[in-house]
Design an enzyme around this catalytic site. Structure first.
Site, mmCIF file in Angstrom:
data_model
loop_
_atom_site.group_PDB
_atom_site.id
_atom_site.type_symbol
_atom_site.label_atom_id
_atom_site.label_comp_id
_atom_site.label_asym_id
_atom_site.label_seq_id
_atom_site.Cartn_x
_atom_site.Cartn_y
_atom_site.Cartn_z
ATOM 1 N N LYS A 2 0.825 -1.206 0.000
ATOM 2 C CA LYS A 2 0.000 0.000 0.000
ATOM 3 C C LYS A 2 0.855 1.251 0.000
ATOM 4 O O LYS A 2 0.494 2.250 -0.626
ATOM 5 C CB LYS A 2 -0.965 0.001 1.177
ATOM 6 C CG LYS A 2 -2.004 -1.088 1.006
ATOM 7 C CD LYS A 2 -3.241 -0.862 1.815
ATOM 8 C CE LYS A 2 -4.279 -1.893 1.388
ATOM 9 N NZ LYS A 2 -5.362 -2.059 2.320
ATOM 10 N N LYS B 57 -5.202 -10.270 -6.608
ATOM 11 C CA LYS B 57 -6.400 -10.682 -5.853
ATOM 12 C C LYS B 57 -7.558 -9.737 -6.154
ATOM 13 O O LYS B 57 -7.339 -8.555 -6.483
ATOM 14 C CB LYS B 57 -6.104 -10.772 -4.354
ATOM 15 C CG LYS B 57 -5.940 -9.456 -3.667
ATOM 16 C CD LYS B 57 -5.797 -9.606 -2.163
ATOM 17 C CE LYS B 57 -5.696 -8.184 -1.600
ATOM 18 N NZ LYS B 57 -5.402 -8.058 -0.215
ATOM 19 N N LYS C 170 -11.435 -4.300 -3.594
ATOM 20 C CA LYS C 170 -12.406 -3.222 -3.758
ATOM 21 C C LYS C 170 -11.769 -1.957 -4.299
ATOM 22 O O LYS C 170 -12.439 -1.107 -4.841
ATOM 23 C CB LYS C 170 -13.157 -2.915 -2.472
ATOM 24 C CG LYS C 170 -12.533 -3.368 -1.200
ATOM 25 C CD LYS C 170 -13.520 -3.318 -0.023
ATOM 26 C CE LYS C 170 -12.920 -3.990 1.194
ATOM 27 N NZ LYS C 170 -13.809 -4.213 2.283
HETATM 28 P P1 TYM Z 1 -10.642 -6.414 4.461
HETATM 29 O O1 TYM Z 1 -11.734 -5.455 4.823
HETATM 30 O O2 TYM Z 1 -9.675 -6.009 3.415
HETATM 31 O O3 TYM Z 1 -11.270 -7.798 4.020
HETATM 32 C C1 TYM Z 1 -12.257 -8.477 4.799
HETATM 33 C C2 TYM Z 1 -12.038 -9.971 4.692
HETATM 34 O O4 TYM Z 1 -12.093 -10.393 3.324
HETATM 35 C C3 TYM Z 1 -10.950 -11.178 2.991
HETATM 36 N N1 TYM Z 1 -10.594 -10.938 1.596
HETATM 37 C C4 TYM Z 1 -10.484 -11.918 0.674
HETATM 38 N N2 TYM Z 1 -10.645 -13.250 0.758
HETATM 39 C C5 TYM Z 1 -10.476 -13.981 -0.394
HETATM 40 N N3 TYM Z 1 -10.160 -13.410 -1.589
HETATM 41 C C6 TYM Z 1 -9.990 -12.086 -1.718
HETATM 42 N N4 TYM Z 1 -9.696 -11.546 -2.898
HETATM 43 C C7 TYM Z 1 -10.151 -11.261 -0.555
HETATM 44 N N5 TYM Z 1 -10.066 -9.928 -0.319
HETATM 45 C C8 TYM Z 1 -10.341 -9.751 0.990
HETATM 46 C C9 TYM Z 1 -9.855 -10.681 3.943
HETATM 47 O O5 TYM Z 1 -8.848 -11.648 4.115
HETATM 48 C C10 TYM Z 1 -10.654 -10.419 5.207
HETATM 49 O O6 TYM Z 1 -10.797 -11.611 5.966
HETATM 50 N N6 TYM Z 1 -7.334 -5.940 8.221
HETATM 51 C C11 TYM Z 1 -8.597 -6.537 7.813
HETATM 52 C C12 TYM Z 1 -9.773 -6.113 8.661
HETATM 53 C C13 TYM Z 1 -9.606 -6.335 10.128
HETATM 54 C C14 TYM Z 1 -9.660 -7.585 10.797
HETATM 55 C C15 TYM Z 1 -9.503 -7.278 12.165
HETATM 56 C C16 TYM Z 1 -9.829 -8.897 10.358
HETATM 57 C C17 TYM Z 1 -9.406 -5.377 11.062
HETATM 58 N N7 TYM Z 1 -9.353 -5.922 12.290
HETATM 59 C C18 TYM Z 1 -9.500 -8.289 13.119
HETATM 60 C C19 TYM Z 1 -9.831 -9.911 11.327
HETATM 61 C C20 TYM Z 1 -9.660 -9.589 12.686
HETATM 62 C C21 TYM Z 1 -8.911 -6.118 6.378
HETATM 63 O O7 TYM Z 1 -8.442 -5.129 5.904
HETATM 64 O O8 TYM Z 1 -9.868 -6.871 5.778
#
Ligand code: TYM
Length: 330
Positions: free
Chosen positions: A111, A197, A200
């Site tokens: 990022k 991957k 969004k």
């Molecule tokens: P975020 O908001 O980017 O994504 C949410 C969840 O979706 C999964 N994900 C995917 N899984 C499969 N293929 C993809 N292309 C894909 N893109 C996203 C992510 O692995 C995630 O599980 N840092 C985290 C949010 C967070 C969090 C937490 C997660 C903050 N605190 C505590 C677990 C526990 C994030 O940015 O997810």
């Protein structure tokens, strides 16, 4: 009962990768775990946000999660900024994680490179310390398991390391959590650029399936997905990333093994048709329920307030334990 915690950012629109990598498992795990799920709005602040859009996006995401099957009677669903214990514990964990550890996070590297390379050039300090806030989210609930997609694996390892360091410095304080990464769907790729991957923030709209996309549009996106020149259907991520991605999607939606599924198809056309049909059948009821919930935002806000009250009870207990152990005056 063991506890699960997971979170999702309210930036951009929720996509099929989020659903198959994470949210679908959150729903399934409600039966067997004490489940806590969070719309992590504070995590969205690492890049500048439009305030009205962020507010609307947090509410909309909560409604999508409810529509997808998160049941507020069985699980705790809340918005991160409603529970002030999260940033409070994050500070203690920022002081427990090292600069070197945070610098090694590949998501930070990616990022911050993007921001540098033709991006705004602005890299917030929060983008760097983000994993400490994520660790706080998890550790505040004495979490046993964290269902996430593959891209969060490294953040989970850091959470465990930081928790272990805190425990060894200040005495037993935190439960050490395990990541739960699904066998199919943990890494859904962009339909047009299957080497990246699905995400969004990606500007290739045709490569990302949004959960709230028009169903006809979803069919078109899947039918136009990039495959390759020969026509053999085989699960082979290195040689056939596009075809393998379709098999992963179909496998994650129908709960089947992508390698075994490949034997059922000898051409790309029928694979695309089957994948499109399965995705549409899965998303149709979620969309219908979402539109009902969207009509009554006050009810969603009431549910979120109730969720935050429940979350805070637990978070306050763990934060008090951490403050006591680290030596803050009561
Ligand atoms: P975020 O908001 O980017 O994504 C949410 C969840 O979706 C999964 N994900 C995917 N899984 C499969 N293929 C993809 N292309 C894909 N893109 C996203 C992510 O692995 C995630 O599980 N840092 C985290 C949010 C967070 C969090 C937490 C997660 C903050 N605190 C505590 C677990 C526990 C994030 O940015 O997810």
């Amino acid at each position: 009962m063991s506890r699960v915690f997971s979170g999702i950012k309210p930036t951009g629109a929720i996509h099929l990768g989020n659903f198959l990598g994470a949210v679908q498992n959150w729903v399934a795990m409600q039966d067997d775990y004490d489940a806590v799920y969070c719309v992590v709005d504070l995590h969205a602040l690492t890049v500048p946000q439009d305030p009205a859009e962020l507010r609307a996006g947090s509410l909309r995401l909560a409604q999508v999660l409810l529509a997808a099957g998160i049941n507020p009677d069985r699980s705790t669903l809340f918005v991160q900024s409603h529970v002030h214990e999260h940033p409070e514990l994050a500070w203690m964990l920022e002081c427990t994680a090292s600069f070197g550890e945070l610098r090694r996070m590949t998501q930070f590297k990616d990022k911050s490179d993007q921001a540098g390379d033709g991006g705004s050039g602005f890299i917030s300090a929060g983008l760097f310390t983000y994993p400490a806030l994520m660790a706080a989210d998890i550790l505040l609930y004495d979490t046993d398991a964290v269902p996430v997609g593959d891209d969060q694996r490294q953040h989970l390892e850091l959470t465990r390391d930081v928790a272990e360091r805190f425990n060894s410095r200040y005495g037993d304080t935190f439960v050490i959590p395990d990541a739960i990464i699904p066998p199919a769907g943990a890494r859904i790729m962009d339909l047009q650029h299957p080497e990246n991957k699905m995400s969004k923030s990606d500007d290739t709209d045709s490569g990302t399936i949004l959960l709230l996309d028009d169903l006809k549009k979803i069919e078109k996106k899947i039918k136009r997905a990039v495959t390759d020149n020969d026509s053999e259907v085989r699960f082979d991520i290195a040689e056939k990333p596009g075809v393998s991605n379709l098999l992963s999607i179909l496998g994650a939606v129908t709960d089947q093994d992508p390698t075994a599924l490949a034997d059922e198809f000898d051409q790309y056309g029928p694979l695309k048709t089957a994948t499109a049909e399965a995705v549409i059948e899965r998303l149709r009821p979620i969309q219908e329920r979402f539109f009902e919930l969207e009509a009554d935002p006050a009810e969603t806000q009431r549910l979120l307030k109730h969720g935050a009250d429940r979350a805070q009870e637990k978070a306050a207990e763990v934060l008090a334990r951490a403050k006591q152990h680290i030596g803050l005056l009561p």
